[in-house]
Motif scaffolding. Structure first.
Motif, mmCIF file in Angstrom:
data_model
loop_
_atom_site.group_PDB
_atom_site.id
_atom_site.type_symbol
_atom_site.label_atom_id
_atom_site.label_comp_id
_atom_site.label_asym_id
_atom_site.label_seq_id
_atom_site.Cartn_x
_atom_site.Cartn_y
_atom_site.Cartn_z
ATOM 1 N N ASP A 117 -34.432 -6.542 -9.148
ATOM 2 C CA ASP A 117 -33.848 -6.602 -7.753
ATOM 3 C C ASP A 117 -33.151 -5.237 -7.739
ATOM 4 O O ASP A 117 -32.090 -5.010 -7.859
ATOM 5 N N GLY A 118 -33.975 -3.955 -7.339
ATOM 6 C CA GLY A 118 -33.367 -2.861 -6.995
ATOM 7 C C GLY A 118 -33.129 -2.562 -5.471
ATOM 8 O O GLY A 118 -32.629 -1.484 -5.150
ATOM 9 N N GLY A 119 -33.987 -3.340 -4.749
ATOM 10 C CA GLY A 119 -33.806 -3.050 -3.403
ATOM 11 C C GLY A 119 -34.310 -1.751 -2.663
ATOM 12 O O GLY A 119 -33.841 -1.291 -1.508
ATOM 13 N N GLY A 120 -35.051 -1.132 -3.720
ATOM 14 C CA GLY A 120 -35.511 0.249 -3.121
ATOM 15 C C GLY A 120 -34.457 1.314 -3.154
ATOM 16 O O GLY A 120 -34.813 2.418 -3.049
ATOM 17 N N ILE A 121 -33.425 1.046 -3.937
ATOM 18 C CA ILE A 121 -32.384 1.873 -4.087
ATOM 19 C C ILE A 121 -32.372 2.308 -5.541
ATOM 20 O O ILE A 121 -32.036 3.659 -5.874
ATOM 21 N N LYS A 122 -32.219 1.331 -6.402
ATOM 22 C CA LYS A 122 -32.299 1.537 -7.728
ATOM 23 C C LYS A 122 -33.575 1.211 -8.468
ATOM 24 O O LYS A 122 -34.337 0.287 -7.976
ATOM 25 N N GLN A 123 -34.127 1.747 -9.266
ATOM 26 C CA GLN A 123 -35.482 1.350 -10.159
ATOM 27 C C GLN A 123 -35.299 0.144 -10.711
ATOM 28 O O GLN A 123 -34.462 -0.284 -11.604
ATOM 29 N N ALA A 124 -36.339 -0.584 -10.382
ATOM 30 C CA ALA A 124 -36.281 -1.931 -11.169
ATOM 31 C C ALA A 124 -37.860 -2.456 -11.235
ATOM 32 O O ALA A 124 -38.963 -1.562 -10.484
ATOM 33 N N VAL A 125 -38.169 -3.475 -12.043
ATOM 34 C CA VAL A 125 -39.507 -3.951 -12.087
ATOM 35 C C VAL A 125 -40.104 -4.238 -10.725
ATOM 36 O O VAL A 125 -39.442 -5.044 -10.266
#
Length: 313
Positions: free
Chosen positions: A223-231
């Motif tokens: 879960d990056g929320g569109g702020i941090k890179q995540a799968v």
């Protein structure tokens, strides 16, 4: 002042303002505050939204004629439940436009939460995700009945339904959760052993060690929320998850550190880079193997990792 994630300059409603001296309404609210927060958090999966619900609960509670209240705890739970149900609808719309996987907001918890096995089970990341599959009414009924042990009449008043309908909803929600909940209770020693083995394999880059501790059907959610890179979508399978973790740790700076903590009543890991929290990784462990990894990177969901949050039944 309110942030975009719902907080007012730090903690919300830590102690309601009542014009100076504390009175019976304030005393009752403070006495049950941790319980009310836990009810709201279990229904919403968001500490920031749970705190907003408590603020709204206090505003309504402050206007109540206490002489008409027979059970202050039950009355406060009723207000909190209704406010949380209302906010669930808003959260539903927010999640529809959420970027990537949505995970509950992780909470740094004290050892006493882990000691209450039923409470720890109910707030685990795995269980919170199961409860996300319930309808708002089912979730409220399940939480109030199965976690907090309220009677059907009390729950009926809280959710605005008849007791007979609440019984049916409780049965349906219980069956739904039973089919999806974690496989069984894991001893603290088994959990610590699996966590230590996973942490050691990740830190040392031991790919075989990761294969050994990950279940064949392990699932990784980010879960990056569109702020941090995540799968962007779930990664399934020990081979894919192990190789992704191995490659990811290899790209981290030399000062990156992986620390064990208690999150939502269960052992978890916090990845710090340059001293700041970058990622919280909660684990689901079954039969000594890691079956679920929940990596929260969205910085808006990490503000409660700087202090312990009191949860109470």
């Amino acid at each position: 002042m309110r942030s975009r994630h719902g907080e007012r300059d730090g903690h919300v409603a830590e102690r309601p303002a009542d014009g100076g001296g504390a009175g019976p309404a304030t005393d009752a609210f403070i006495t049950h505050r941790n319980l009310l927060f836990t009810v709201a958090y279990e229904m919403l999966g968001s500490a920031a939204d749970a705190e907003d619900v408590l603020q709204e609960t206090w505003l309504r509670w402050a206007d109540v004629d206490l002489a008409t209240v027979r059970d202050r705890r039950a009355y406060l739970v009723r207000i909190t439940t209704r406010q949380a149900l209302s906010r669930l609808r808003t959260l539903g719309r927010r999640k529809e436009s959420y970027v990537g996987s949505w995970l509950p907001e992780p909470l740094l918890t004290s050892p006493d939460v882990a000691e209450d096995v039923e409470l720890a089970d109910s707030v685990s990341m795995a269980m919170m995700l199961v409860m996300e599959t319930l309808t708002p009414i089912e979730r409220a009924v399940f939480v109030l009945r199965e976690v907090f042990g309220l009677g059907y009449d009390e729950i009926a008043e809280a959710v605005g339904r008849k007791p007979a309908a609440v019984r049916q909803t409780a049965h349906r929600a219980r069956a739904h959760v039973a089919a999806r909940r974690p496989r069984g209770t894991v001893s603290p020693a088994e959990t610590r052993g699996a966590l230590d083995a996973f942490r050691r394999a990740v830190r040392t880059g031991d790919l075989q060690g990761l294969f050994d501790i990950l279940a064949p059907d392990v699932v990784l959610l980010g879960d990056g929320g569109g702020i941090k890179q995540a799968v962007p979508r779930p990664i399934v399978g020990a081979d894919k998850v192990a190789r992704l973790l191995h490659a990811g740790m290899g790209r981290l700076p030399a000062d990156a550190a992986l620390w064990p903590v208690q999150v939502n009543g269960h052992p978890a890991l916090v990845l710090r880079i340059d001293g700041a929290i970058d990622t919280v990784v909660a684990l689901r462990i079954d039969d000594g193997l890691v079956t679920g990894l929940y990596a929260v990177r969205n910085p808006e969901k990490l503000s409660h990792m700087g202090h312990e949050t009191a949860l109470h039944r």
